[in-house]
Write an enzyme that holds these catalytic residues in place. Structure first.
Site, mmCIF file in Angstrom:
data_model
loop_
_atom_site.group_PDB
_atom_site.id
_atom_site.type_symbol
_atom_site.label_atom_id
_atom_site.label_comp_id
_atom_site.label_asym_id
_atom_site.label_seq_id
_atom_site.Cartn_x
_atom_site.Cartn_y
_atom_site.Cartn_z
ATOM 1 N N HIS A 60 40.312 35.099 38.231
ATOM 2 C CA HIS A 60 40.773 36.109 39.182
ATOM 3 C C HIS A 60 41.828 36.954 38.505
ATOM 4 C CE1 HIS A 60 39.556 33.624 42.968
ATOM 5 N NE2 HIS A 60 38.643 33.594 42.028
ATOM 6 N N THR A 61 41.727 38.264 38.713
ATOM 7 C CA THR A 61 42.733 39.130 38.119
ATOM 8 C C THR A 61 44.010 39.028 38.934
ATOM 9 O OG1 THR A 61 40.984 40.649 37.466
ATOM 10 C CG2 THR A 61 43.226 41.473 37.388
ATOM 11 N N LYS A 62 44.960 38.246 38.445
ATOM 12 C CA LYS A 62 46.209 38.102 39.206
ATOM 13 C C LYS A 62 47.215 39.159 38.796
ATOM 14 C CE LYS A 62 45.916 33.240 40.370
ATOM 15 N NZ LYS A 62 44.550 33.035 39.868
#
Lengths: 284, 223
Positions: A60-62
């Site tokens: 997930h692109t945090k």
């Protein structure tokens, strides 16, 4: 392995990262659903609490890594201008100085992005799949900018709902029905259309200039000058920017043209700049 | 993200590129001219080279307010010292005063300074005072966020006892490379050359700095 279009899974919605296992099911059934409580309707493996947790290597692109900064766009008499610099920054390192942040969708639409460049490349891929489908239909019909705007809106909002956003601020610019179109979509799905749109620092720096000087019927010359001034002020005051810009022009007559990278003249020759502390020794 | 407003709670910092080198006859101090609040460039023509006295200057990096405060105190102490001694202060003593301030207040300060100057006993000298108050004497020193990009360059191209011209070329080249990579550095290049004859300032405008790889030259300026 044959490449499969994975990004438009009917089960998961457009642009969503998810397991290939998910199977689309029709909402319309020909008989009442048989009780199969041990099998998830999504088509994933039984007894899997969260199919995405099973062997899904996708992250997930945090937070963003390689980012682009502001994009600014204005309508004018013949169409729209979309401008941005060509920097892909790695935190505060000005790492990639020739990134193109404007994507040419079709003959009447461009999409430009600030934010994570890898996510923008992914979005470009999604749009490419759609335009390829259009091309295959071979009926001369292309996606209008408004359709692209709506689509990107759904993609961004859909991803936001899954807590896996595409970390971008997108600008959609083009011409449809002889009229210029400009829209913006944010990373959580917020969107609007207007005569001038901006992302990032340009919100604070360029928008006042646009409010003052942009008119829907302005000439191309005036529009270009306004765009240059807006790009200049963003370069003066945004630390993560470089003096290398591209402007995309979309007009009703000439379609899309994205300029070669160019520089702008920056003023450093004010007298007070040379020795700001001359009359106040020890000052700053 | 769209919500990066220039904020008053982000400290004003001089993400910076500063460098000082000794040469045959004195020292050259060089700095960029950018001060930022978050991503906003608060001042694009900052003067980071501050005189402590006629023959000793300091380069400031880190928190702008902290370094200004330290410089202010040290200017006062040096003036006092020179009045008492009746003679020009040595560079080492000046640097020690700066170190004293940085070390004794280390919990409260975020300041990296380079003190450089010329005195008749030791010639040109450069002292680097880092975050905790460590003072090191070296023939050349660089500091600030941009300095990380030029450690290799400086190691390779610095020579002992360069001429003033070569040293100036070295300083401006090093700063140019630091500024092209570090977003927190940029603007113009300021230099001060200190020799037995005194201090001489120079200012290289941003538009006169030659472009590096990936950047565009003056010929490609459109408007």
């Amino acid at each position: 392995m044959l490449p499969r279009p994975t990004t438009h899974s009917k089960a998961l919605g457009p642009g969503v990262a998810g397991p290939e296992l998910a199977v689309a099911i029709s909402a319309v059934l020909d008989r009442p659903p048989k009780p199969v409580s041990h099998l998830p309707l999504s088509g994933a493996q039984p007894c899997a609490v969260d199919p995405a947790a099973l062997c899904d290597p996708r992250q997930h692109t945090k937070y963003p890594y390689v980012t682009g900064t502001s994009v600014m766009a204005i309508k004018y008499k013949d169409g729209v201008l979309v401008g941005c610099d060509t920097l892909g920054a790695y935190g505060t390192t000005k790492r990639y100085k020739s990134t193109q942040r404007i994507y040419h969708v079709n003959s009447k639409c461009v999409v430009a992005a600030g934010g994570e460049i890898s996510d923008f490349q992914y979005i470009s891929n999604l749009l490419d799949e759609l335009t390829t489908d259009d091309y295959r239909f071979d009926d001369g019909i292309e996606l209008s900018p408004q359709e692209v705007h709506s689509y990107l809106c759904r993609v961004m909002y859909n991803r936001r709902n899954k807590f896996d956003p595409l970390w971008n601020s997108l600008v959609v610019g083009g011409v449809q029905g002889g009229q210029p179109f400009l829209g913006m979509v944010g990373m959580i799905g917020t969107h609007y259309t207007d005569s001038h749109v901006t992302t990032g620092f340009a919100n604070q720096l360029a928008r006042p200039l646009f409010r003052e000087r942009q008119r829907d019927d302005m000439s191309e010359e005036d529009a270009l000058q306004l765009m240059y001034d807006a790009l200049k002020v963003c370069y003066y005051r945004d630390k993560v920017s470089i003096n290398k810009f591209q402007i995309a022009k979309v007009t009703k007559d000439d379609g899309v043209s994205i300029s070669e990278p160019f520089a702008l003249d920056m003023r450093w020759d004010y007298k007070m700049f040379a020795q700001p502390t001359k009359w106040a020794v020890g000052a700053w | 993200m769209d919500t990066t407003l220039p904020s008053t709670s982000t400290p004003v910092s001089m993400g910076t590129s500063i460098i000082a080198v000794t040469f045959d006859g004195g020292v050259i101090l060089g700095a960029d001219s950018r001060t930022t609040t978050g991503n906003y460039i608060a001042n694009r023509v900052t003067d980071k080279i501050t005189p402590l006295c006629d023959n000793v200057y300091t380069l400031r990096s880190g928190s702008a307010s902290d370094t200004q405060a330290i410089a202010g105190y040290v200017q006062h102490f040096i003036a006092q010292h020179q009045a008492e001694e009746g003679d020009q202060i040595t560079v080492k003593t000046a640097a020690n005063l700066v170190k004293m301030m940085a070390y004794n207040n280390k919990d409260f300060l975020q300041a990296g300074l380079i003190v450089a100057g010329f005195d008749k006993h030791g010639g040109g000298q450069v002292y680097s005072i880092s975050l905790g108050g460590t003072m090191t004497a070296t023939p050349f020193a660089m500091s600030g966020s941009g300095s990380t990009y030029i450690h290799g360059f400086c190691d390779k191209y610095w020579r002992e006892k360069m001429s003033e011209q070569d040293a100036m070329e070295f300083v401006t080249r090093a700063l140019r490379y630091a500024m092209t990579w570090d977003a927190s550095s940029g603007g113009c290049i300021r230099t001060v050359t200190i020799t037995a004859a005194g201090a001489k300032r120079q200012f290289i405008q941003g538009s006169q700095i030659p472009p590096t790889y990936g950047e565009l030259s003056r010929e490609q300026v459109v408007a």
